[in-house]
Every structure is written in structure tokens, then in C-alpha cells.
Design a protein around this motif. Structure first.
Motif, PDB file in Angstrom:
ATOM      1  N   THR A 154      24.238 -19.977  39.996  1.00 44.91           N
ATOM      2  CA  THR A 154      23.621 -21.282  40.089  1.00 44.91           C
ATOM      3  C   THR A 154      24.238 -22.093  38.985  1.00 44.91           C
ATOM      4  N   ALA A 155      24.440 -23.149  39.189  1.00 44.11           N
ATOM      5  CA  ALA A 155      25.181 -24.189  38.329  1.00 44.11           C
ATOM      6  C   ALA A 155      24.714 -25.799  38.412  1.00 44.11           C
ATOM      7  N   PHE A 156      24.077 -26.311  37.433  1.00 46.96           N
ATOM      8  CA  PHE A 156      23.678 -27.651  37.486  1.00 46.96           C
ATOM      9  C   PHE A 156      24.907 -28.423  36.689  1.00 46.96           C
ATOM     10  N   LEU A 163      28.969 -36.455  34.318  1.00 47.11           N
ATOM     11  CA  LEU A 163      27.703 -37.074  34.726  1.00 47.11           C
ATOM     12  C   LEU A 163      26.538 -36.499  33.640  1.00 47.11           C
ATOM     13  N   ALA A 164      25.504 -36.984  33.716  1.00 48.09           N
ATOM     14  CA  ALA A 164      24.305 -36.586  32.895  1.00 48.09           C
ATOM     15  C   ALA A 164      23.489 -35.379  33.745  1.00 48.09           C
ATOM     16  N   THR A 189      25.283 -27.884  29.185  1.00 49.90           N
ATOM     17  CA  THR A 189      26.558 -27.160  29.500  1.00 49.90           C
ATOM     18  C   THR A 189      27.504 -27.218  30.982  1.00 49.90           C
ATOM     19  N   GLY A 190      26.352 -27.189  31.841  1.00 46.45           N
ATOM     20  CA  GLY A 190      26.629 -26.814  33.346  1.00 46.45           C
ATOM     21  C   GLY A 190      27.229 -25.293  33.745  1.00 46.45           C
ATOM     22  N   ARG A 191      26.864 -24.595  32.869  1.00 42.86           N
ATOM     23  CA  ARG A 191      27.183 -23.190  33.031  1.00 42.86           C
ATOM     24  C   ARG A 191      26.487 -22.499  34.396  1.00 42.86           C
TER      25      ARG A 191
END
Length: 285
Positions: A154-156, A163-164, A189-191
Motif C-alpha cells: 500500500t503506497a500513498f 504532488l502533496a 515519502t510515498g513508500r
């Protein structure tokens, strides 16, 4: 037992509908025993969303508040993945060419999907396997309950595309699920959050074997659909609304909500079943 009132047909026509026969155009839709299953079905691309599927999901979740034959929802993806986010070619590419008013129309549409997911009274169970990224992570986040697998990722990842992290309510929802510090790490981080880590952090309610994931999610959804569904809808509403309340306001709101539930026939059925030493059969009224 309370006396059943006769609903005016004109009132029913505008506020009650059946959705089992709905024909989805941009994903799969199936209703069985009061449980609707939405399957994002573009497995060759890891089930990305498009402008069309965003809009249809938004509109369908909006209609669910009127549904009389859907009492719980499962959201899943085909082919061993949940959702890879917005389609790079069909969404991301075109967005680069748009002006501010059109971009705002898009971001409001995506946010409205989350709003309708939270506003529909049915509990939503996300069955997350494999890739769950970007908007896919948001759909999982906006669900009421999340089942994952050890191989879930799962990655945001909004940060990774410049992007924010404040997308579709992420800065409001995610800290409430996993805590401010952990949410900050993922959004900065988007990790990827692995399945086992996601369960430890509280993002996933439980982990399942991939081959059992959908069945377990549907089994829970069926259990909820066979429960006091009017009361379940009140629970979902209060869980959401009480975010913005003081403790005093929340206690008063719950007093009013519970008094309403005490007027239902399901409450009466539960009492009489208890007296008769039987299991209550709830009907959602």
C-alpha cells in the motif's frame, strides 16, 4: 412489536431503489444475499482508475444510500492486485495539459468519491491484495474495514509524482487510522507499506491468505448484512460525524441516535428473541 407504518408510494419512489440489477460499465458489480461486490477489473494494468470509473464509482456509492437490497459492500481488484491508482496514460497524461478550473473539477470529483463512500450507510470492506497505490490506497483507506495479505503493498505515492500527500482526504483519514507520525512518514515519502507492517500499524484489520481473501471479506460483509442494518448505518454515521465533535457533543448525539434505534422493530425483535432464547432475525427496520 412496534406497529409497521405504511410508506407513502411517492416518498418511497424518490428515496428507495433496488441496485442488484445495476449494470456497471467500468468495473464488475454483483449483489448476493445483500452483499454487493465491486471488482476493479483491469488486471493487465493492475486495475487503475480512469475518469469514467471515478465518476461511476462516485455516482454508485451516492445511490447506495437509497438501496433497499444492498446492506454491505466489498471492494476488491482482479488478478492479484487491488488498484494501481489513476491510470498513467488515461488520467495523469491528460492532467498535465489542463488548466486550473478543469484540474479542480477533477480533484473535486475524486474527493467526492470518498465523500459518497463515507456517506452511504452500508459498511464497506476492502479486500486488498498486491498493489494498492495512490487512489487505490485512498479507496482502501476510505473503506470501513480492510483485509489484506502478506504480499499487499500500500503506497500513498503522491509525493513521488511531485504532488502533496493531501489527496482525497488522506491528511484527515490516515492519521486517525494509524497515527500522526506513521501517516506523516507514508505521506512524505510515498513508500510502500507491506501487509504485515500494515496490520501491525492498524491499517489492516487482518491478513488473509491470497486465495481466501475475497471469501473472508465477503463472509464478514454477509455477517454485517444479516445484522441490524439500520443500526449499522447509524454507527457508521456517528463514527464519521463525531470526528468534529467535543466529547459532550458526541455523547448527546449518541443519546439521540440510540433513542432512534430503540424505536426500530429490530430492537424489539432482539428483545423477544432473547426472552425466547433464540437468535434474532434482523430485517433492517
Amino acid at each position: 412489536m412496534t406497529e409497521t407504518s405504511t410508506l407513502d408510494p411517492a416518498l418511497a419512489a424518490g428515496n428507495r431503489k433496488q441496485l442488484a440489477g445495476y449494470r456497471a460499465e467500468h468495473f464488475l458489480w454483483e449483489v448476493k444475499e445483500g452483499v454487493a461486490t465491486i471488482t476493479l477489473d483491469r488486471p493487465d494494468r493492475k486495475n487503475p482508475l480512469t475518469f469514467d470509473s471515478y465518476a461511476e464509482l462516485r455516482d454508485l456509492f451516492g445511490q447506495l444510500k437509497y438501496a433497499t437490497d444492498v446492506h454491505a459492500v466489498v471492494v476488491t481488484g482482479a488478478g492479484g492486485n487491488f488498484c494501481s491508482g489513476g491510470d498513467v496514460h488515461e488520467i495523469i497524461g491528460p492532467l498535465v495539459q489542463l488548466k486550473a478550473p478543469d484540474l479542480l473539477m477533477f480533484t473535486r470529483m475524486t474527493g467526492d468519491l470518498v465523500k459518497t463512500m463515507r456517506a452511504c450507510p452500508q459498511p464497506i470492506v476492502a479486500a486488498v491484495d498486491g498493489i494498492c497505490a495512490g487512489a487505490g490506497a485512498i479507496v482502501a483507506m476510505a473503506s470501513d474495514i480492510r483485509f489484506g495479505t502478506a504480499r499487499s503493498k500500500t503506497a500513498f505515492l503522491f509525493n513521488r509524482v511531485g504532488l502533496a500527500g493531501c489527496d482525497m482526504g488522506a491528511c484527515a483519514f490516515l492519521p486517525r487510522l494509524i497515527g500522526q507520525g506513521r501517516a506523516s512518514e507514508l505521506l512524505y515519502t510515498g513508500r510502500s507499506l507491506g501487509g504485515e507492517e500494515g496490520e501491525r500499524w492498524g491499517f489492516f484489520n487482518r491478513l488473509c491468505a491470497p486465495e481466501d481473501l475475497l471469501a473472508q471479506a465477503q463472509a464478514l460483509a454477509l455477517e454485517l448484512a444479516q445484522g441490524p442494518t439500520f443500526a449499522n448505518g447509524i454507527t457508521k454515521t456517528m463514527l464519521h460525524q463525531e470526528w468534529a465533535m467535543t466529547i459532550e457533543q458526541a455523547i448527546e448525539a449518541e443519546a439521540q441516535a440510540q433513542a432512534i434505534c430503540m424505536l426500530t422493530e429490530d430492537f424489539s425483535r432482539a428483545y423477544h428473541a432473547f426472552v425466547a432464547k433464540q437468535k434474532p432475525r434482523f430485517e433492517g427496520n
